[in-house]
Design an enzyme around this catalytic site. Sequence first.
Site, PDB file in Angstrom:
ATOM      1  N   HIS A 135      71.670  51.695  72.716  1.00 27.49           N
ATOM      2  CA  HIS A 135      71.845  51.392  74.136  1.00 27.49           C
ATOM      3  C   HIS A 135      72.489  50.006  74.240  1.00 27.49           C
ATOM      4  O   HIS A 135      72.309  49.170  73.359  1.00 27.49           O
ATOM      5  CB  HIS A 135      70.449  51.385  74.773  1.00 27.49           C
ATOM      6  CG  HIS A 135      70.415  51.283  76.265  1.00 27.49           C
ATOM      7  ND1 HIS A 135      70.559  50.089  76.939  1.00 27.49           N
ATOM      8  CD2 HIS A 135      70.215  52.223  77.221  1.00 27.49           C
ATOM      9  CE1 HIS A 135      70.451  50.298  78.236  1.00 27.49           C
ATOM     10  NE2 HIS A 135      70.250  51.587  78.443  1.00 27.49           N
ATOM     11  N   ASP A 212      63.897  49.421  69.025  1.00 27.96           N
ATOM     12  CA  ASP A 212      63.971  49.621  70.473  1.00 27.96           C
ATOM     13  C   ASP A 212      63.260  50.931  70.781  1.00 27.96           C
ATOM     14  O   ASP A 212      63.787  52.008  70.542  1.00 27.96           O
ATOM     15  CB  ASP A 212      65.446  49.667  70.904  1.00 27.96           C
ATOM     16  CG  ASP A 212      65.626  50.148  72.343  1.00 27.96           C
ATOM     17  OD1 ASP A 212      64.604  50.353  73.040  1.00 27.96           O
ATOM     18  OD2 ASP A 212      66.780  50.330  72.759  1.00 27.96           O
ATOM     19  N   GLN A 215      62.678  54.738  74.643  1.00 30.20           N
ATOM     20  CA  GLN A 215      62.621  56.189  74.873  1.00 30.20           C
ATOM     21  C   GLN A 215      61.556  56.872  74.031  1.00 30.20           C
ATOM     22  O   GLN A 215      61.265  58.050  74.233  1.00 30.20           O
ATOM     23  CB  GLN A 215      63.984  56.839  74.566  1.00 30.20           C
ATOM     24  CG  GLN A 215      65.097  56.417  75.494  1.00 30.20           C
ATOM     25  CD  GLN A 215      64.834  56.832  76.919  1.00 30.20           C
ATOM     26  OE1 GLN A 215      64.084  57.778  77.192  1.00 30.20           O
ATOM     27  NE2 GLN A 215      65.444  56.132  77.853  1.00 30.20           N
ATOM     28  N   LYS A 238      59.149  53.369  81.902  1.00 31.65           N
ATOM     29  CA  LYS A 238      59.471  54.653  81.266  1.00 31.65           C
ATOM     30  C   LYS A 238      58.221  55.345  80.725  1.00 31.65           C
ATOM     31  O   LYS A 238      58.300  56.454  80.213  1.00 31.65           O
ATOM     32  CB  LYS A 238      60.488  54.444  80.139  1.00 31.65           C
ATOM     33  CG  LYS A 238      61.873  54.019  80.648  1.00 31.65           C
ATOM     34  CD  LYS A 238      62.908  54.177  79.553  1.00 31.65           C
ATOM     35  CE  LYS A 238      64.118  53.287  79.699  1.00 31.65           C
ATOM     36  NZ  LYS A 238      64.979  53.605  80.838  1.00 31.65           N
ATOM     37  N   CYS A 376      74.727  53.984  79.465  1.00 27.54           N
ATOM     38  CA  CYS A 376      74.705  52.658  78.827  1.00 27.54           C
ATOM     39  C   CYS A 376      74.842  52.755  77.314  1.00 27.54           C
ATOM     40  O   CYS A 376      74.236  51.973  76.570  1.00 27.54           O
ATOM     41  CB  CYS A 376      73.433  51.870  79.192  1.00 27.54           C
ATOM     42  SG  CYS A 376      73.340  51.503  80.936  1.00 27.54           S
TER      43      CYS A 376
END
Lengths: 421, 153
Positions: A135, A212, A215, A238, A376
Amino acid sequence: MNPKTTDRKTTPLRFDLDRIRGDFPILSREVHGRRLAYLDNAASTQKPRAVVEALENFYFSEYSNVHRGVHYLSQRATEAFENARARVGRFVNAERAEEIVFTRGATEAINLVARSFAAPHLGPDDEILITTMEHHSNIVPWQLACEAAGARLRVAPISDDGDLEIDRLESMIGDKTRLVSVVHVSNSLGTVNPIAEIARRAHSRGVPVLVDGAQAAPHLPIDVQSLGCDFYAFSGHKVYGPTGIGVLWGRHELLEQMPPWQGGGDMIESVSFEKTTYREPPFRFEAGTPNISGAVGLSAALDYIDELNIESVRAHEAELIDDTLLRLEQTEGVHLIGRPARRCGVISFNMEGIHPHDIGSIVDLEGVAIRTGHHCTQPLMDRLGVTATARASFGIYNGRDDVDALLNALDKVRSIFGKGG
Amino acid sequence: MIEDLYQDIILDHNRNPRNFGPLAQANRSARGYNPLCGDKVEVQLQVDGDRITAVGFQGSGCAISTASASMMTQKLTGATIDEAESMFARFHDLLTEGDAGEAQEDDEELGELEVFAGVRRFPMRVKCATLAWHALRAALSDQGEEGPVKTEA
């Protein structure tokens, strides 16, 4: 800290979609006169009543600033904030709560590591290694750090299916590599990366790893100790929590070595005009009044997820995704973008001769919320040879009826664009 | 309601864009870029004195931006620079002014471009419909050398 368990005593529940949906008031509203099929969970998730009620209770009964007053409410608020930190610690299986730094989101968490961990040691010709599927939030902070230091940003390739080429990644780790920063689950393709394996290979060359997890956190059990990484970032909004709160988990011995990245109140030990000394982590990294209510809301969201019996939720989500993939494959003119070996949360697709934005507008009028665009991840789009995709992304409250709504809406797209064709 | 947006003429221009491809005799050009969606368009012009004698475009975008670019090239071929500016103002008003639910006064100058009136109901798509027009204006004002015009400031 205890091993990862839920806070409260609960009997394991079977997956009960109606009950879950009942917890999310927004799902009962209509959009354009249709039942809302919310399939944009990778962008942000909706909020259960428990989270909003926790915010309300906190603001109405316990609110004050933290870490300073001796008065009753300040103590209650500090307790709530620090309990939230411990709650997040259990969610990621941190060794200690002090390893949890509250940020505005995953983006700020990555920027914190770039500025406070990477930049001070980054010299000319040093390298930061990322992957093609990152991302922008796991690209741009490194570009900024590399530019300032004259260092080089290197990018590990992916296969046409959207899987990370882990041997290539390993071969790119060298003497100059200062950090490997990699996404746990791709927000555009749903690819699940083998983090433990990546961390093992990077560590064998003495290179730390940032993950990261924006998600991954809503879909996978996160255990930073078994993943073996050094930093883990994710966002509250999220995982069914509020916006504006996020988390950086970092190994305590690394956090201890890192200088502050923002200065202000709450992060200092003592201040004089000659010399200021900084507090220990995590407070050193939390200058100014933090997002106290955000932390409280996030804590409630994590309670909510754990109480659901996350295994049954994951099984349900996986089944729904498999079912959707199968149905999309059988739909004329639909091309899946990416076929990762291990996937969760996300399906990207395109329709022959139809731009994703046109798909997005048409399905919206059928009550179906999906994301269209580059998500993104422009370098990933370039790698896959597309400018944009349509993306359906799933959450705990999605069911077959949402997939039916999507497929019916795609029929409508085809019928509009098929006219006179 | 969705048919207001995707009228047949728009779908036709999307399928078979007119004046699509490089314009050999071009003496002005500019690129337009929508950073929100990644849509790109390049508008090329042949300008003779104060008159636009040829218009071409290239790029990739959604049906709305492709059809808008295609119909713009047809509309403005042969127009003066002043006429093109005035047409842009009318087109922009069509997309953004007034209550979409009310019948608009016929603007005879706009002609077929009136099919874009439906875009008003979709504020997120107005920039799709105006992307090529913004590039055209940049080309006319000689801003084309300064890099692509963006829909986001």
